[in-house]
Design a protein around this motif. Structure first.
Motif, PDB file in Angstrom:
ATOM      1  N   THR A  13      -4.887  -0.235   7.214  1.00 53.69           N
ATOM      2  CA  THR A  13      -4.277  -0.938   8.017  1.00 53.69           C
ATOM      3  C   THR A  13      -3.267  -1.336   7.821  1.00 53.69           C
ATOM      4  O   THR A  13      -2.198  -1.329   8.589  1.00 53.69           O
ATOM      5  N   GLN A  14      -3.104  -2.275   6.650  1.00 52.61           N
ATOM      6  CA  GLN A  14      -1.868  -2.366   5.807  1.00 52.61           C
ATOM      7  C   GLN A  14      -0.289  -1.345   6.191  1.00 52.61           C
ATOM      8  O   GLN A  14       0.260  -2.212   6.679  1.00 52.61           O
ATOM      9  N   ALA A  15      -1.383  -0.349   4.999  1.00 49.74           N
ATOM     10  CA  ALA A  15       0.088   0.214   4.788  1.00 49.74           C
ATOM     11  C   ALA A  15       0.525   1.114   5.953  1.00 49.74           C
ATOM     12  O   ALA A  15       1.953   1.236   6.381  1.00 49.74           O
ATOM     13  N   ILE A  16      -0.264   1.236   7.439  1.00 47.36           N
ATOM     14  CA  ILE A  16       0.311   2.066   8.003  1.00 47.36           C
ATOM     15  C   ILE A  16       1.187   0.857   8.831  1.00 47.36           C
ATOM     16  O   ILE A  16       2.094   1.690  10.132  1.00 47.36           O
ATOM     17  N   ALA A  17       0.912   0.015   9.129  1.00 44.47           N
ATOM     18  CA  ALA A  17       0.986  -1.234  10.280  1.00 44.47           C
ATOM     19  C   ALA A  17       2.793  -1.497   9.604  1.00 44.47           C
ATOM     20  O   ALA A  17       3.478  -1.407   9.894  1.00 44.47           O
ATOM     21  N   GLU A  18       2.887  -1.590   7.651  1.00 42.44           N
ATOM     22  CA  GLU A  18       4.256  -1.782   7.237  1.00 42.44           C
ATOM     23  C   GLU A  18       5.190  -0.844   7.693  1.00 42.44           C
ATOM     24  O   GLU A  18       6.070  -0.958   7.704  1.00 42.44           O
ATOM     25  N   ARG A  19       4.393   0.581   8.306  1.00 44.32           N
ATOM     26  CA  ARG A  19       5.182   1.778   8.620  1.00 44.32           C
ATOM     27  C   ARG A  19       5.304   1.895  10.419  1.00 44.32           C
ATOM     28  O   ARG A  19       6.070   2.623  10.785  1.00 44.32           O
ATOM     29  N   GLY A  20       4.968   0.350  10.829  1.00 44.23           N
ATOM     30  CA  GLY A  20       5.022   0.416  12.558  1.00 44.23           C
ATOM     31  C   GLY A  20       4.426   1.333  13.023  1.00 44.23           C
ATOM     32  O   GLY A  20       4.708   1.046  14.851  1.00 44.23           O
ATOM     33  N   TYR A  21       2.798   1.088  13.180  1.00 45.16           N
ATOM     34  CA  TYR A  21       2.062   1.993  13.534  1.00 45.16           C
ATOM     35  C   TYR A  21       1.145   1.414  13.925  1.00 45.16           C
ATOM     36  O   TYR A  21       0.396   0.332  12.623  1.00 45.16           O
ATOM     37  N   ASP A  22      -0.377   2.002  15.049  1.00 45.69           N
ATOM     38  CA  ASP A  22      -1.408   1.797  14.944  1.00 45.69           C
ATOM     39  C   ASP A  22      -2.035   2.033  13.843  1.00 45.69           C
ATOM     40  O   ASP A  22      -2.305   2.874  14.819  1.00 45.69           O
TER      41      ASP A  22
END
Length: 496
Positions: free
Chosen positions: A427-436
């Motif tokens: 979740t954190q890794a995907i959020a850092e890339r700007g996605y949900d």
């Protein structure tokens, strides 16, 4: 010399507080930042705008700042627990972003980019919330209008009719809260606007969003981020123009003809006797009159100090603006991989702090709150219990545009290693890339179903995702075989 200076000279202490010969010309003002901005703010903003329009380095710095702080947009991901209502909210927000600009020139994320540029150039920008009628046909009846800093006059100070103090165009109540802004009806530098010059209008503070980066306590108005570099940018631009002009003169191959003194030096020359110089063609033989001599102009070259001087000055400008040198000058030659990576890490930390403390807190959240209120009131969105649980339903994560990796393979492997070691969640890794993460998981699941239906598999052999599916399939097959071959007697629940 007053008694404080005498005591300081006697006891020593901080050298920076002494008044000896080396600091005799250092006269620092004790005025508050509000007084300094009121006196110099209009000139600083005008000079900053001039440099952005005419100086390539200033223009590049502004565009670099806007691209890195906003990029494709800082986007919200609602924290609603109900998945269906969350998806409906996200769809409605996406539709409204195309209608957000009251001028119709861009979308909400374009307004974010314009805000980043304005804060860099002028130090601040204002947005007015404009309510619309239902018949206007908007998905949610609200729009946002951008107002430049010049629309709120710095010289507007005094008292309102209610007795509230007005400071630099901002009206405060008796406990120091902002209650209104006194804007000009037209831009003071735009004669094409037919509005009355100097006419003011009072706008309630509830309709205004003031975006600025306050750097000192009690600061009311913003100051341009270009302010520490304006002098150097202007002088360097003049120096570059002089060097370019000198090289231009040198490339013209100018020649001067020296003739003997004429018989009558006071008599004016005829037009055909006035020589501006010779036009030389390859292999041409030029005959001169007796006594005439030709001298070729040889302007001084810029020398070997030009490049080091430029580089050192641009480094100072880069430090003043907070923009890495390669981003300022578009010069990727002087830095190696390690140095460039260190500079990017430092720059991204600054940008991340600015994104969340200024852009998200001052602009994104207020707009989202007003939008969601009006979406519920206009029944464009149905959220049962919104009045009671409004703070919880307003909660959202604001995700900036993902950073591009310097070394994609190494960075991706490092991130995978952190996830597998439990140091970071997906979740954190995907959020850092700007996605949900929920949207990404739904897309991945849909792709897996489509691949299985078509007999396709595009995953890398040996990848964790493929390994999990392979193990699951083997377990399912093994379970089926065991069911077929297991002849052990079954035990009823009553028998334990």
């Amino acid at each position: 010399m007053n008694w404080r200076q005498r005591i300081g000279a006697f006891i020593g202490g901080f050298d920076a507080g002494q008044h000896h010969r080396r600091l005799r010309g250092f006269h620092a003002t004790r005025a508050h930042v509000n007084a300094l901005i009121s006196a110099s703010g209009p000139d600083i903003t005008a000079r900053a705008r001039w440099l952005v329009r005419n100086n390539g380095y200033a223009m590049n710095a502004v565009e670099s700042w806007a691209a890195n702080t906003v990029g494709d947009g800082i986007k919200p991901i609602s924290k609603l627990a109900d998945g269906a209502r969350k998806e409906e909210l996200q769809r409605l927000w996406l539709a409204w972003t195309d209608e957000a600009d009251a001028e119709g020139l861009t979308d909400f994320y374009g307004l974010q980019r314009r805000a980043a540029r304005e804060v860099f150039i002028a130090g601040e920008v204002f947005f007015r919330i404009r309510l619309r009628r239902a018949e206007d046909g908007l998905s949610v009846p609200v729009q946002v209008q951008m107002l430049p800093s010049e629309m709120l006059p710095l010289q507007k100070s005094g008292s309102a009719r209610s007795g509230n103090p007005i400071r630099q165009g901002i009206e405060f109540d008796r406990v120091g809260r902002r209650v209104a802004y006194h804007f000009l009806r037209r831009h003071p530098g735009d004669p094409t606007d037919p509005g009355l010059v100097g006419e003011l209008v009072r706008v309630p503070a509830s309709e205004i969003i003031h975006v600025m980066d306050p750097v000192e306590g009690g600061q009311l108005r913003g100051v341009s981020k270009l302010a520490p570099a304006i002098v150097k940018l202007f002088l360097l631009d003049q120096y570059d123009d002089a060097e370019l002009d000198r090289k231009k003169v040198a490339a013209m191959y100018a020649m001067f003809v020296t003739s003997p003194a004429p018989e009558n030096p006071l008599a004016p020359l005829e037009d055909d006797e006035m020589l501006a110089g010779f036009e030389i063609s390859p292999g041409q033989i030029v005959r001169l009159d007796p006594g005439e001599d030709v001298t070729v102009g040889q302007p001084a070259d810029s020398g070997a100090t030009y490049e080091p001087f430029q580089y050192r000055t641009l480094l100072q400008i880069s430090a003043a603006l907070g923009i890495p040198y390669p981003y300022l000058a578009n010069d990727m030659v002087k830095g190696n991989f390690s140095n460039s990576r260190l500079a990017l890490i430092e720059f991204r930390r600054r940008v991340s702090a600015w994104q969340h403390s200024v852009m998200v807190y001052q602009l994104c959240r207020p707009v989202f709150e007003r939008w969601l209120d009006l979406a519920v009131l206009s029944k464009a969105l149905v959220l049962p219990g919104y009045e009671v649980e409004r703070p919880r339903m307003l909660a959202a994560d604001w995700l900036p545009t993902k950073w591009d990796w310097v070394d994609p393979l190494k960075d991706a492997n490092a991130e995978i290693a952190q996830i597998e070691a439990g140091l970071k969640s997906r979740t954190q890794a995907i959020a850092e890339r700007g996605y949900d993460v929920e949207q990404v998981d739904r897309e991945i699941a849909a792709e897996r179903d489509r691949e299985r239906a078509l007999g396709l598999d595009f995953r890398r052999p040996g990848s964790p995702a493929q390994g999990v599916q392979a193990v699951t399939s083997e377990e399912e097959n093994a379970g089926t075989e065991d069911t077929k071959t297991d002849n052990r007697p079954t035990t009823s629940p009553e028998e334990g």
